[in-house]
Design a protein around this motif. Structure first.
Motif, PDB file in Angstrom:
ATOM      1  N   SER A  55     -11.876 -64.798 -72.464  1.00 14.36           N
ATOM      2  CA  SER A  55     -11.634 -63.973 -71.285  1.00 14.36           C
ATOM      3  C   SER A  55     -10.522 -64.560 -70.425  1.00 14.36           C
ATOM      4  O   SER A  55      -9.634 -63.834 -69.965  1.00 14.36           O
ATOM      5  CB  SER A  55     -12.929 -63.848 -70.469  1.00 14.36           C
ATOM      6  OG  SER A  55     -12.704 -63.142 -69.280  1.00 14.36           O
ATOM      7  N   LEU A  56     -10.565 -65.870 -70.207  1.00 10.57           N
ATOM      8  CA  LEU A  56      -9.532 -66.514 -69.386  1.00 10.57           C
ATOM      9  C   LEU A  56      -8.167 -66.440 -70.070  1.00 10.57           C
ATOM     10  O   LEU A  56      -7.150 -66.205 -69.403  1.00 10.57           O
ATOM     11  CB  LEU A  56      -9.917 -67.968 -69.101  1.00 10.57           C
ATOM     12  CG  LEU A  56      -9.022 -68.732 -68.125  1.00 10.57           C
ATOM     13  CD1 LEU A  56      -8.923 -68.012 -66.787  1.00 10.57           C
ATOM     14  CD2 LEU A  56      -9.547 -70.151 -67.928  1.00 10.57           C
ATOM     15  N   LYS A  57      -8.125 -66.601 -71.390  1.00  5.92           N
ATOM     16  CA  LYS A  57      -6.860 -66.461 -72.125  1.00  5.92           C
ATOM     17  C   LYS A  57      -6.297 -65.061 -71.940  1.00  5.92           C
ATOM     18  O   LYS A  57      -5.091 -64.899 -71.695  1.00  5.92           O
ATOM     19  CB  LYS A  57      -7.073 -66.730 -73.619  1.00  5.92           C
ATOM     20  CG  LYS A  57      -7.294 -68.164 -73.969  1.00  5.92           C
ATOM     21  CD  LYS A  57      -7.605 -68.297 -75.457  1.00  5.92           C
ATOM     22  CE  LYS A  57      -8.119 -69.674 -75.793  1.00  5.92           C
ATOM     23  NZ  LYS A  57      -8.491 -69.786 -77.214  1.00  5.92           N
ATOM     24  N   ASP A  58      -7.142 -64.051 -72.059  1.00  7.69           N
ATOM     25  CA  ASP A  58      -6.689 -62.669 -71.887  1.00  7.69           C
ATOM     26  C   ASP A  58      -6.129 -62.439 -70.485  1.00  7.69           C
ATOM     27  O   ASP A  58      -5.075 -61.827 -70.321  1.00  7.69           O
ATOM     28  CB  ASP A  58      -7.826 -61.685 -72.158  1.00  7.69           C
ATOM     29  CG  ASP A  58      -8.256 -61.638 -73.614  1.00  7.69           C
ATOM     30  OD1 ASP A  58      -7.500 -62.146 -74.475  1.00  7.69           O
ATOM     31  OD2 ASP A  58      -9.351 -61.108 -73.881  1.00  7.69           O
ATOM     32  N   GLU A  59      -6.833 -62.933 -69.483  1.00  6.88           N
ATOM     33  CA  GLU A  59      -6.396 -62.759 -68.091  1.00  6.88           C
ATOM     34  C   GLU A  59      -5.060 -63.459 -67.840  1.00  6.88           C
ATOM     35  O   GLU A  59      -4.151 -62.889 -67.244  1.00  6.88           O
ATOM     36  CB  GLU A  59      -7.453 -63.308 -67.126  1.00  6.88           C
ATOM     37  CG  GLU A  59      -8.696 -62.470 -67.030  1.00  6.88           C
ATOM     38  CD  GLU A  59      -8.504 -61.232 -66.196  1.00  6.88           C
ATOM     39  OE1 GLU A  59      -7.865 -61.309 -65.124  1.00  6.88           O
ATOM     40  OE2 GLU A  59      -8.989 -60.176 -66.615  1.00  6.88           O
ATOM     41  N   LEU A  60      -4.950 -64.709 -68.282  1.00  8.76           N
ATOM     42  CA  LEU A  60      -3.722 -65.471 -68.030  1.00  8.76           C
ATOM     43  C   LEU A  60      -2.547 -64.929 -68.833  1.00  8.76           C
ATOM     44  O   LEU A  60      -1.420 -64.887 -68.338  1.00  8.76           O
ATOM     45  CB  LEU A  60      -3.948 -66.952 -68.339  1.00  8.76           C
ATOM     46  CG  LEU A  60      -4.877 -67.688 -67.373  1.00  8.76           C
ATOM     47  CD1 LEU A  60      -5.148 -69.103 -67.870  1.00  8.76           C
ATOM     48  CD2 LEU A  60      -4.300 -67.719 -65.968  1.00  8.76           C
ATOM     49  N   THR A  61      -2.798 -64.492 -70.070  1.00  8.58           N
ATOM     50  CA  THR A  61      -1.733 -63.918 -70.882  1.00  8.58           C
ATOM     51  C   THR A  61      -1.233 -62.622 -70.261  1.00  8.58           C
ATOM     52  O   THR A  61      -0.021 -62.383 -70.193  1.00  8.58           O
ATOM     53  CB  THR A  61      -2.221 -63.678 -72.326  1.00  8.58           C
ATOM     54  OG1 THR A  61      -2.613 -64.930 -72.897  1.00  8.58           O
ATOM     55  CG2 THR A  61      -1.135 -63.059 -73.183  1.00  8.58           C
ATOM     56  N   ALA A  62      -2.152 -61.783 -69.797  1.00  2.00           N
ATOM     57  CA  ALA A  62      -1.749 -60.529 -69.146  1.00  2.00           C
ATOM     58  C   ALA A  62      -0.926 -60.813 -67.893  1.00  2.00           C
ATOM     59  O   ALA A  62       0.085 -60.149 -67.643  1.00  2.00           O
ATOM     60  CB  ALA A  62      -2.979 -59.700 -68.800  1.00  2.00           C
ATOM     61  N   ARG A  63      -1.331 -61.817 -67.122  1.00  3.00           N
ATOM     62  CA  ARG A  63      -0.585 -62.175 -65.907  1.00  3.00           C
ATOM     63  C   ARG A  63       0.803 -62.698 -66.274  1.00  3.00           C
ATOM     64  O   ARG A  63       1.800 -62.341 -65.650  1.00  3.00           O
ATOM     65  CB  ARG A  63      -1.357 -63.227 -65.113  1.00  3.00           C
ATOM     66  CG  ARG A  63      -0.648 -63.605 -63.835  1.00  3.00           C
ATOM     67  CD  ARG A  63      -1.450 -64.550 -63.011  1.00  3.00           C
ATOM     68  NE  ARG A  63      -2.521 -63.821 -62.346  1.00  3.00           N
ATOM     69  CZ  ARG A  63      -3.447 -64.390 -61.610  1.00  3.00           C
ATOM     70  NH1 ARG A  63      -3.457 -65.689 -61.437  1.00  3.00           N
ATOM     71  NH2 ARG A  63      -4.374 -63.670 -61.021  1.00  3.00           N
ATOM     72  N   LEU A  64       0.873 -63.541 -67.304  1.00  4.38           N
ATOM     73  CA  LEU A  64       2.150 -64.095 -67.752  1.00  4.38           C
ATOM     74  C   LEU A  64       3.090 -62.985 -68.217  1.00  4.38           C
ATOM     75  O   LEU A  64       4.269 -62.966 -67.858  1.00  4.38           O
ATOM     76  CB  LEU A  64       1.916 -65.105 -68.880  1.00  4.38           C
ATOM     77  CG  LEU A  64       3.141 -65.727 -69.512  1.00  4.38           C
ATOM     78  CD1 LEU A  64       3.806 -66.692 -68.536  1.00  4.38           C
ATOM     79  CD2 LEU A  64       2.765 -66.453 -70.797  1.00  4.38           C
ATOM     80  N   MET A  65       2.566 -62.049 -68.989  1.00  2.00           N
ATOM     81  CA  MET A  65       3.391 -60.944 -69.491  1.00  2.00           C
ATOM     82  C   MET A  65       3.853 -60.034 -68.350  1.00  2.00           C
ATOM     83  O   MET A  65       4.996 -59.583 -68.342  1.00  2.00           O
ATOM     84  CB  MET A  65       2.624 -60.128 -70.534  1.00  2.00           C
ATOM     85  CG  MET A  65       2.350 -60.882 -71.796  1.00  2.00           C
ATOM     86  SD  MET A  65       3.892 -61.425 -72.558  1.00  2.00           S
ATOM     87  CE  MET A  65       3.313 -62.694 -73.614  1.00  2.00           C
ATOM     88  N   ALA A  66       2.981 -59.785 -67.400  1.00  2.00           N
ATOM     89  CA  ALA A  66       3.362 -58.939 -66.264  1.00  2.00           C
ATOM     90  C   ALA A  66       4.459 -59.601 -65.438  1.00  2.00           C
ATOM     91  O   ALA A  66       5.409 -58.940 -65.009  1.00  2.00           O
ATOM     92  CB  ALA A  66       2.139 -58.652 -65.387  1.00  2.00           C
ATOM     93  N   GLU A  67       4.346 -60.911 -65.229  1.00  2.00           N
ATOM     94  CA  GLU A  67       5.373 -61.627 -64.470  1.00  2.00           C
ATOM     95  C   GLU A  67       6.697 -61.656 -65.240  1.00  2.00           C
ATOM     96  O   GLU A  67       7.763 -61.527 -64.643  1.00  2.00           O
ATOM     97  CB  GLU A  67       4.909 -63.048 -64.153  1.00  2.00           C
ATOM     98  CG  GLU A  67       3.813 -63.093 -63.102  1.00  2.00           C
ATOM     99  CD  GLU A  67       3.259 -64.487 -62.853  1.00  2.00           C
ATOM    100  OE1 GLU A  67       3.747 -65.453 -63.481  1.00  2.00           O
ATOM    101  OE2 GLU A  67       2.328 -64.600 -62.048  1.00  2.00           O
ATOM    102  N   ALA A  68       6.616 -61.801 -66.558  1.00  2.00           N
ATOM    103  CA  ALA A  68       7.837 -61.808 -67.371  1.00  2.00           C
ATOM    104  C   ALA A  68       8.505 -60.432 -67.360  1.00  2.00           C
ATOM    105  O   ALA A  68       9.734 -60.329 -67.284  1.00  2.00           O
ATOM    106  CB  ALA A  68       7.518 -62.232 -68.800  1.00  2.00           C
TER     107      ALA A  68
END
Length: 183
Positions: A55-68
């Motif tokens: 769950s944390l990987k999904d949340e952080l990856t989504a945040r990283l992709m949105a920022e990128a």
């Protein structure tokens, strides 16, 4: 005699429903108490670590992709594309190294998500000298998911949501997280 049987049946159903819908509050209380006491053995029992990490990987990856995606320079560069491909792997490795009982305890005590880029610091979070006055909120997301919202009064717009899922009829384990929106 019929009235007695109906009364006992009604009482039994009422007791079952009270325990069924009240059981996550007991799990939340146990989780918060274990976090404040630093009881790693209790946290190991109360947390489904593989599900929480995913769950944390999904949340952080989504945040990283949105920022990128929000950064036009990064989005249009070749290195930005490579970074977006490698980002999930880096986040995954950091989360695997980061998520353990002391980190969960720190998250519950401080209502903060540790920074995956500070893996060395997060491996052994420093114990708190004084408990913060973290506000807690509770809600069912559905019959099998209960949300513990943690809000630091210093940042009232950022609520860390810890997701507990039902295990069996009355058991609950921490198995996910919804990170607060970045402001």
């Amino acid at each position: 005699m019929k009235g007695l049987v109906k009364g006992l049946a009604t009482l039994a159903i009422g007791a079952f429903l009270a325990v069924y819908f009240g059981s996550p509050l007991l799990a939340v209380n146990n989780l918060v108490s274990a976090a404040k006491a630093g009881d790693e053995a209790a946290l190991e029992r109360l947390v489904d670590f593989p599900a929480f990490r995913d769950s944390l990987k999904d949340e952080l990856t989504a945040r990283l992709m949105a920022e990128a995606q929000a950064d036009p320079d990064l989005r249009n560069s070749a290195l930005g594309g490579l970074g977006m491909m490698l980002g999930p792997m880096l986040v995954g490795g950091a989360v695997d190294a980061l998520v353990n009982a002391p980190t969960i305890a720190s998250m519950v005590r401080n209502a903060e998500t540790p920074d995956p880029m500070d893996v060395d610091e997060a491996r052994s979070p420093e114990p708190e000298t004084a408990d913060k006055d973290i506000r807690q909120s509770y809600a069912y997301r559905d019959l099998n998911t209960f949300v513990l919202g943690l809000t630091d009064p210093d940042t009232p717009d950022e609520t860390l949501k810890l997701l507990l899922t039902r295990h069996g009829l009355f058991g609950w384990k921490l198995s996910g997280v919804d990170l607060p929106e970045k402001t």
